[in-house]
Design an enzyme around this catalytic site. Structure first.
Site, PDB file in Angstrom:
ATOM      1  N   CYS A 118      32.401 -35.551  15.492  1.00  0.00           N
ATOM      2  CA  CYS A 118      33.624 -35.674  16.283  1.00  0.00           C
ATOM      3  C   CYS A 118      33.465 -36.805  17.293  1.00  0.00           C
ATOM      4  O   CYS A 118      32.356 -37.138  17.706  1.00  0.00           O
ATOM      5  CB  CYS A 118      33.932 -34.367  16.994  1.00  0.00           C
ATOM      6  SG  CYS A 118      32.619 -33.764  18.076  1.00  0.00           S
TER       7      CYS A 118
ATOM      8  N   CYS B   9      31.459 -41.243  20.237  1.00  0.00           N
ATOM      9  CA  CYS B   9      30.193 -40.656  19.762  1.00  0.00           C
ATOM     10  C   CYS B   9      29.811 -41.125  18.361  1.00  0.00           C
ATOM     11  O   CYS B   9      28.650 -41.018  17.971  1.00  0.00           O
ATOM     12  CB  CYS B   9      30.283 -39.145  19.781  1.00  0.00           C
ATOM     13  SG  CYS B   9      30.507 -38.462  21.442  1.00  0.00           S
TER      14      CYS B   9
ATOM     15  N   HIS C  10      22.072 -35.540  22.517  1.00  0.00           N
ATOM     16  CA  HIS C  10      23.161 -36.355  21.959  1.00  0.00           C
ATOM     17  C   HIS C  10      23.303 -37.633  22.776  1.00  0.00           C
ATOM     18  O   HIS C  10      24.172 -37.741  23.643  1.00  0.00           O
ATOM     19  CB  HIS C  10      24.446 -35.530  21.995  1.00  0.00           C
ATOM     20  CG  HIS C  10      25.689 -36.244  21.559  1.00  0.00           C
ATOM     21  ND1 HIS C  10      25.688 -37.374  20.758  1.00  0.00           N
ATOM     22  CD2 HIS C  10      27.010 -35.974  21.824  1.00  0.00           C
ATOM     23  CE1 HIS C  10      26.930 -37.759  20.548  1.00  0.00           C
ATOM     24  NE2 HIS C  10      27.746 -36.933  21.179  1.00  0.00           N
TER      25      HIS C  10
ATOM     26  N   SER D 159      25.818 -29.907  23.529  1.00  0.00           N
ATOM     27  CA  SER D 159      24.777 -30.922  23.325  1.00  0.00           C
ATOM     28  C   SER D 159      24.150 -31.323  24.653  1.00  0.00           C
ATOM     29  O   SER D 159      24.792 -31.310  25.703  1.00  0.00           O
ATOM     30  CB  SER D 159      25.367 -32.149  22.636  1.00  0.00           C
ATOM     31  OG  SER D 159      26.441 -32.682  23.391  1.00  0.00           O
TER      32      SER D 159
ATOM     33  N   ARG E 269      14.033 -26.325  23.470  1.00  0.00           N
ATOM     34  CA  ARG E 269      13.642 -25.228  24.354  1.00  0.00           C
ATOM     35  C   ARG E 269      13.117 -24.073  23.492  1.00  0.00           C
ATOM     36  O   ARG E 269      13.873 -23.217  23.026  1.00  0.00           O
ATOM     37  CB  ARG E 269      14.836 -24.767  25.198  1.00  0.00           C
ATOM     38  CG  ARG E 269      15.404 -25.860  26.096  1.00  0.00           C
ATOM     39  CD  ARG E 269      16.455 -25.298  27.042  1.00  0.00           C
ATOM     40  NE  ARG E 269      17.029 -26.345  27.874  1.00  0.00           N
ATOM     41  CZ  ARG E 269      18.177 -26.963  27.632  1.00  0.00           C
ATOM     42  NH1 ARG E 269      18.885 -26.630  26.553  1.00  0.00           N
ATOM     43  NH2 ARG E 269      18.634 -27.902  28.432  1.00  0.00           N
TER      44      ARG E 269
END
Length: 382
Positions: free
Chosen positions: A366, A89, A336, A235, A208
Site C-alpha cells: 500500500c 512507500c 519499514h 510497522s 522483538r
C-alpha cells in the site's frame, strides 16, 4: 521485445529508529549497498548505465537527488546518472518497475534499482512541515484538511471485521517468523553488513523476541481512543537500503552472470485515497490477470505490513494461502524504511524463492494517496 532478469538483490540490515544506522548518512548508506551489490557479482561499475532510486522524504540529508549522490559517493564514474523518485512507500518497487521497463525497451542494458530511507535522521512527516501539501482542490474534493494512514488502517479493521486480538496475533506471528528466519540464516545470503561509527550491523535489529499477546494488549491505541491499531501491530520506523541488479538475459549471458529471477508482470493502481491502504487488493487482481496466473499459482507473497489490517484484509479478499503470506515475517517485526521497503521486500522474496524452489512470487504494498504496486517474478531454474 527484450526480457528483464534480476541478477541479484542485496540489502543492508534494517536498523531500528535511533539504532545502529542512525549515524550513517543515507547517501553513504546507499553507496555502501551499491558497492556491495556489484562486488558480490564481480561487475565493473563502468557497465552500469543508470541508477533508479526510491526515497520518500526528500529533504535535508535526503534532498538533492540521493540516487545521483549515491553513485558519486560510491566512487563510480561520473558519467553514470542517477534519479530519485517518490511513489510513497512503493518508491523502490516502482524503481524496479522503471528499471525493468528501461532494459525491456532497449534504452539501457544494465540498470540498478533500489532505495534508501533514514527515518532516524529525517523524521516521518518532515516534508509536510511547511505549506499545504494536499492543495485546496484536493482538500475540497474529499472535504478534509489531511489524510491519515492510521485512520485508514482503523477503517480497514472495521470494514473487514478484524478484532484487536486478531491484529495482535498477526503482529506476534510476524515477530516469530522473522526471528525464526534470522536463526535459520534465511537472510544471510542477501545482507551487506554495514560498518559505521556505532560498529557493524549484520542483521535486522527490530525483532522483538520477547513480544507476547499480553505485552501487545498493554499498548494504547495510536489513532482512536477506542481503536485497534497501535504501535505493536503497525510497522516500525526504521533505517534501511536495498538494491537490485537488472539486465536482459542476453546481456547476462554475455557477461557470464546467472540470473535468479525474471520479471513476469507489474502494475500500479490507484484506489480510495481516504481509506488509502486497500489498493493492494485491486493491484493483485490486475497483475495476476496480466500475467495469466491465479492466486494459487503463486508460491510466496510479500505484502507490506504497514499495519496488520492491510495484509489481513488483502488475504481475505484474494483467498491467498496464509502459509505463503510473508513467510519470513514483515515490517511489523523488522521495520519499514519507506523508500527502501519495496526493494527490501523484493530482495527477501527473490532469495526465499531460490532457497525454497518456488516458481512464482508476488509482491505488493500500500502507498500514501491510495495507490499500490504489484509485481510478479518467476524463478529461473538452475
Amino acid at each position: 521485445m527484450l526480457d528483464a532478469v534480476i541478477i541479484d538483490a542485496a540489502r543492508a540490515p534494517i536498523g531500528r529508529r535511533n539504532g545502529s544506522l542512525q549515524g550513517e548518512h543515507p547517501v553513504d548508506l546507499a553507496a555502501d549497498v551499491l558497492n556491495g551489490l556489484v562486488a558480490r557479482n564481480g561487475l565493473d561499475p563502468e557497465l552500469v548505465e543508470d541508477v533508479i532510486w526510491g526515497c520518500v522524504t526528500q529533504v535535508g540529508d535526503q534532498s538533492t537527488n540521493v540516487g545521483r549522490l549515491a553513485v558519486l559517493a560510491a566512487g563510480w564514474p561520473e558519467r553514470i546518472p542517477g534519479v530519485t523518485l517518490d511513489r510513497a512507500c512503493g518508491s523502490s518497487q516502482q524503481a524496479v518497475s522503471f528499471a525493468v521497463a528501461s532494459v525491456m525497451a532497449g534504452h539501457n542494458e544494465i540498470v540498478i534499482a533500489g532505495g534508501v530511507e533514514s527515518m532516524s535522521r529525517i523524521p516521518l512527516g518532515a516534508a509536510r512541515a511547511t505549506g499545504q501539501p494536499f492543495g485546496p482542490r484536493v482538500r475540497a474534493r474529499y472535504d478534509r484538511d489531511s489524510f491519515s494512514q492510521g485512520l485508514g488502517a482503523e477503517e480497514i479493521a472495521k470494514r473487514w471485521g478484524l478484532s484487536r486480538t486478531q491484529l495482535d496475533e498477526f503482529a506476534l506471528e510476524s515477530h516469530q517468523k522473522a526471528a525464526a528466519a534470522i536463526d535459520a540464516g534465511a537472510f544471510d545470503g542477501q545482507l551487506i553488513p554495514i560498518t559505521g561509527a556505532d560498529g557493524q550491523l549484520s542483521m535486522d535489529e527490530g525483532v522483538r523476541r520477547e513480544s507476547s499477546m499480553e505485552k501487545l494488549a498493554g499498548l494504547k491505541p495510536a489513532f482512536l481512543d477506542d481503536g485497534v491499531i497501535h504501535a505493536g501491530n503497525s510497522s516500525q520506523i526504521s533505517d534501511g537500503c536495498a538494491a537490485l541488479l537488472i539486465t536482459t538475459s542476453e546481456r547476462a549471458a554475455q557477461l557470464g552472470l546467472r540470473p535468479i529471477a525474471r520479471f513476469v508482470a507489474g502494475v500500479a493502481v490507484g484506489d480510495d485515497p481516504v481509506i488509502m491502504l486497500t489498493a493492494p487488493i485491486p493491484a493483485t487482481e490486475k497483475v495476476l490477470k496480466r500475467a495469466g496466473l491465479t492466486i494459487d499459482d503463486i508460491g510466496a507473497f510479500e505484502v507490506n505490513e504497514a499495519f496488520a489490517s492491510v495484509p489481513m484484509a488483502w488475504e481475505v479478499e484474494t483467498g491467498a494461502r496464509h502459509d505463503r503470506l510473508n513467510p519470513l515475517g514483515g515490517a511489523i517485526a523488522v521495520g519499514h524504511p519507506l523508500g527502501a521497503s519495496g526493494a527490501i521486500l523484493m530482495t527477501r522474496l527473490i532469495h526465499h524463492m531460490r532457497d525454497n524452489d518456488i516458481r512464482y512470487g508476488l509482491q505488493t504494498m500500500c502507498e500514501a494517496g491510495g495507490m499500490a504496486n504489484a509485481t510478479i517474478i518467476e524463478l529461473i531454474a538452475d
